[in-house]
Design a protein around this motif. Structure first.
Motif, mmCIF file in Angstrom:
data_model
loop_
_atom_site.group_PDB
_atom_site.id
_atom_site.type_symbol
_atom_site.label_atom_id
_atom_site.label_comp_id
_atom_site.label_asym_id
_atom_site.label_seq_id
_atom_site.Cartn_x
_atom_site.Cartn_y
_atom_site.Cartn_z
ATOM 1 N N GLU A 51 0.676 -1.313 0.073
ATOM 2 C CA GLU A 51 -0.061 -0.030 -0.445
ATOM 3 C C GLU A 51 0.764 1.210 -0.321
ATOM 4 O O GLU A 51 0.559 2.659 0.491
ATOM 5 N N LEU A 52 2.259 1.238 -0.234
ATOM 6 C CA LEU A 52 2.743 2.437 -0.092
ATOM 7 C C LEU A 52 2.607 3.266 -0.765
ATOM 8 O O LEU A 52 2.680 4.920 -0.855
ATOM 9 N N ALA A 53 2.212 3.109 -2.210
ATOM 10 C CA ALA A 53 1.744 4.010 -3.018
ATOM 11 C C ALA A 53 0.662 4.697 -2.521
ATOM 12 O O ALA A 53 0.611 5.899 -2.583
ATOM 13 N N ARG A 54 -0.322 4.247 -1.800
ATOM 14 C CA ARG A 54 -1.732 4.875 -1.753
ATOM 15 C C ARG A 54 -1.363 5.435 -0.288
ATOM 16 O O ARG A 54 -2.289 7.073 -0.280
ATOM 17 N N LEU A 55 -0.564 5.050 0.284
ATOM 18 C CA LEU A 55 -0.112 6.000 1.494
ATOM 19 C C LEU A 55 0.419 7.031 1.667
ATOM 20 O O LEU A 55 0.848 8.382 2.132
ATOM 21 N N VAL A 56 1.514 6.917 0.423
ATOM 22 C CA VAL A 56 3.084 8.622 0.344
ATOM 23 C C VAL A 56 1.598 9.246 -0.642
ATOM 24 O O VAL A 56 2.140 10.988 -0.061
ATOM 25 N N ARG A 57 0.535 8.912 -1.467
ATOM 26 C CA ARG A 57 -0.304 10.069 -1.772
ATOM 27 C C ARG A 57 -0.973 10.700 -0.485
ATOM 28 O O ARG A 57 -1.267 11.706 -0.699
ATOM 29 N N ALA A 58 -1.478 9.440 0.158
ATOM 30 C CA ALA A 58 -1.836 10.444 0.295
ATOM 31 C C ALA A 58 -1.380 11.400 2.130
ATOM 32 O O ALA A 58 -1.816 12.822 2.492
ATOM 33 N N PHE A 59 -0.058 10.524 1.993
ATOM 34 C CA PHE A 59 0.410 11.612 2.896
ATOM 35 C C PHE A 59 0.961 13.025 2.211
ATOM 36 O O PHE A 59 0.900 14.155 3.551
ATOM 37 N N CYS A 60 1.419 12.415 1.419
ATOM 38 C CA CYS A 60 1.805 14.484 0.495
ATOM 39 C C CYS A 60 0.723 15.041 1.076
ATOM 40 O O CYS A 60 0.826 16.337 0.698
ATOM 41 N N ARG A 61 -1.186 14.945 0.571
ATOM 42 C CA ARG A 61 -2.138 15.404 0.428
ATOM 43 C C ARG A 61 -1.662 15.938 1.895
ATOM 44 O O ARG A 61 -2.178 17.256 1.871
ATOM 45 N N THR A 62 -2.481 15.338 2.349
ATOM 46 C CA THR A 62 -2.139 15.803 4.349
ATOM 47 C C THR A 62 -1.397 17.043 4.841
ATOM 48 O O THR A 62 -1.160 17.963 4.786
ATOM 49 N N LEU A 63 -0.347 16.392 4.234
ATOM 50 C CA LEU A 63 1.252 17.758 4.111
ATOM 51 C C LEU A 63 1.007 19.265 3.775
ATOM 52 O O LEU A 63 1.016 20.503 4.488
ATOM 53 N N LYS A 64 0.424 18.992 2.730
ATOM 54 C CA LYS A 64 0.327 19.965 1.516
ATOM 55 C C LYS A 64 -1.086 20.791 2.451
ATOM 56 O O LYS A 64 -1.076 22.255 2.468
ATOM 57 N N THR A 65 -1.817 19.713 2.937
ATOM 58 C CA THR A 65 -3.643 20.635 3.283
ATOM 59 C C THR A 65 -2.661 21.242 5.505
ATOM 60 O O THR A 65 -2.939 22.203 5.250
ATOM 61 N N ALA A 66 -1.954 20.567 5.755
ATOM 62 C CA ALA A 66 -1.737 21.270 7.215
ATOM 63 C C ALA A 66 -0.328 22.374 6.752
ATOM 64 O O ALA A 66 -0.622 23.247 8.276
ATOM 65 N N ARG A 67 -0.013 22.326 5.532
ATOM 66 C CA ARG A 67 1.378 23.298 5.536
ATOM 67 C C ARG A 67 0.206 24.482 4.749
ATOM 68 O O ARG A 67 0.026 25.859 5.373
ATOM 69 N N ARG A 68 -1.504 24.335 4.593
ATOM 70 C CA ARG A 68 -1.152 25.690 4.130
ATOM 71 C C ARG A 68 -2.704 26.076 4.965
ATOM 72 O O ARG A 68 -2.774 27.067 5.165
ATOM 73 N N GLU A 69 -2.792 25.376 6.055
ATOM 74 C CA GLU A 69 -4.118 25.546 7.254
ATOM 75 C C GLU A 69 -3.417 25.852 8.169
ATOM 76 O O GLU A 69 -3.319 26.611 9.846
ATOM 77 N N ALA A 70 -1.095 25.889 8.243
ATOM 78 C CA ALA A 70 -0.809 25.723 9.364
ATOM 79 C C ALA A 70 -1.425 24.904 10.594
ATOM 80 O O ALA A 70 -1.027 25.709 11.488
ATOM 81 N N ASP A 71 -1.662 23.714 10.243
ATOM 82 C CA ASP A 71 -2.005 22.722 11.150
ATOM 83 C C ASP A 71 -0.401 21.715 11.736
ATOM 84 O O ASP A 71 -0.918 20.955 11.152
ATOM 85 N N GLU A 72 0.391 22.611 12.737
ATOM 86 C CA GLU A 72 0.937 20.906 13.060
ATOM 87 C C GLU A 72 0.861 20.472 13.844
ATOM 88 O O GLU A 72 1.598 19.759 13.354
ATOM 89 N N MET A 73 0.245 20.313 14.091
ATOM 90 C CA MET A 73 -0.613 19.243 14.676
ATOM 91 C C MET A 73 -1.135 17.558 13.696
ATOM 92 O O MET A 73 -0.310 16.705 13.871
ATOM 93 N N GLN A 74 -1.344 18.166 13.074
ATOM 94 C CA GLN A 74 -1.837 17.146 12.067
ATOM 95 C C GLN A 74 -0.233 16.947 11.335
ATOM 96 O O GLN A 74 -0.435 15.696 11.009
ATOM 97 N N ARG A 75 0.879 17.997 10.758
ATOM 98 C CA ARG A 75 1.647 17.919 10.455
ATOM 99 C C ARG A 75 2.719 16.521 11.016
ATOM 100 O O ARG A 75 2.998 15.720 10.367
ATOM 101 N N ASP A 76 2.422 16.619 12.650
ATOM 102 C CA ASP A 76 3.368 16.198 13.002
ATOM 103 C C ASP A 76 3.090 14.846 13.478
ATOM 104 O O ASP A 76 3.863 13.740 13.153
ATOM 105 N N LEU A 77 1.381 14.176 13.460
ATOM 106 C CA LEU A 77 0.723 12.812 13.655
ATOM 107 C C LEU A 77 1.495 12.728 12.555
ATOM 108 O O LEU A 77 1.927 11.125 12.133
#
Length: 190
Positions: free
Chosen positions: A93-119
């Motif tokens: 599932e590495l491809a699915r996980l990495v895509r989801a992690f990328c989307r999440t990190l971009k969202t966390a950066r855009r919303e300045a959500d450091e807790m989500q980024r750290d998780l």
């Protein structure tokens, strides 16, 4: 324990006797496991979660980019626990996980959500404990380099490449040092 003693008892016994559960290159050291774990979950517990993980992994990954911050956090916490139970079985599932992690990190950066980024970064480190460095390098090297010819999605923008590079580093951070050393030349070159 119930799972081990019921219908799958023979399978559990075989795995225990032959020691075929878990790659030797994976980092099974209990030190560094995320909360609430103090040791590796029992084989029966790992087998039951693996058997059902395919049913809820997709929705869990989708919730990582939910519009609700609390849903994103709960999804990341659940995913971190699932990674510990599924171990190296998540390599597929590495491809699915990495895509989801990328989307999440971009969202966390855009919303300045450091807790989500750290998780999410903690999920990456936890996943890196179980996915062997060869698989990490094979899948992520072209994405870190931005090699358009190898990537089916036709390339990544700078923001996505930055997220992939951070994910790559965190995956390697969780790796077992003895499994990482044979790949050191490739990692440094990358």
């Amino acid at each position: 324990k119930e799972y081990a003693s019921e219908a799958r008892g023979d399978d559990v016994i075989d795995r225990l006797q032959y020691g075929v559960d878990g790659d030797d290159r994976a980092n099974h050291d209990p030190a560094g496991l995320p909360w609430p774990f103090v040791s590796r979950p029992s084989l029966g517990a790992r087998m039951i979660v693996r058997a059902f993980a395919h049913r809820f992994l997709g929705p869990t990954l989708d919730e990582l980019v939910s519009w609700r911050a609390e849903a994103r956090r709960q999804s990341a916490l659940l995913l971190r626990v699932v990674i510990v139970y599924c171990e190296d079985h998540l390599t597929q599932e590495l491809a699915r996980l990495v895509r989801a992690f990328c989307r999440t990190l971009k969202t966390a950066r855009r919303e300045a959500d450091e807790m989500q980024r750290d998780l999410v970064l903690d999920c990456c480190s936890t996943l890196g404990r179980y996915v062997v460095p060869e698989s990490i390098l094979q899948f992520l090297s072209p994405r870190v380099r931005g090699d358009v010819a190898v990537m089916p999605e036709g390339g990544l923008d700078a923001s996505s490449r930055a997220a992939v590079t951070v994910i790559f580093g965190r995956l390697l951070l969780g790796s077992k040092p003895s499994a990482l050393m044979p790949q050191a030349t490739q990692i440094v070159a990358l």
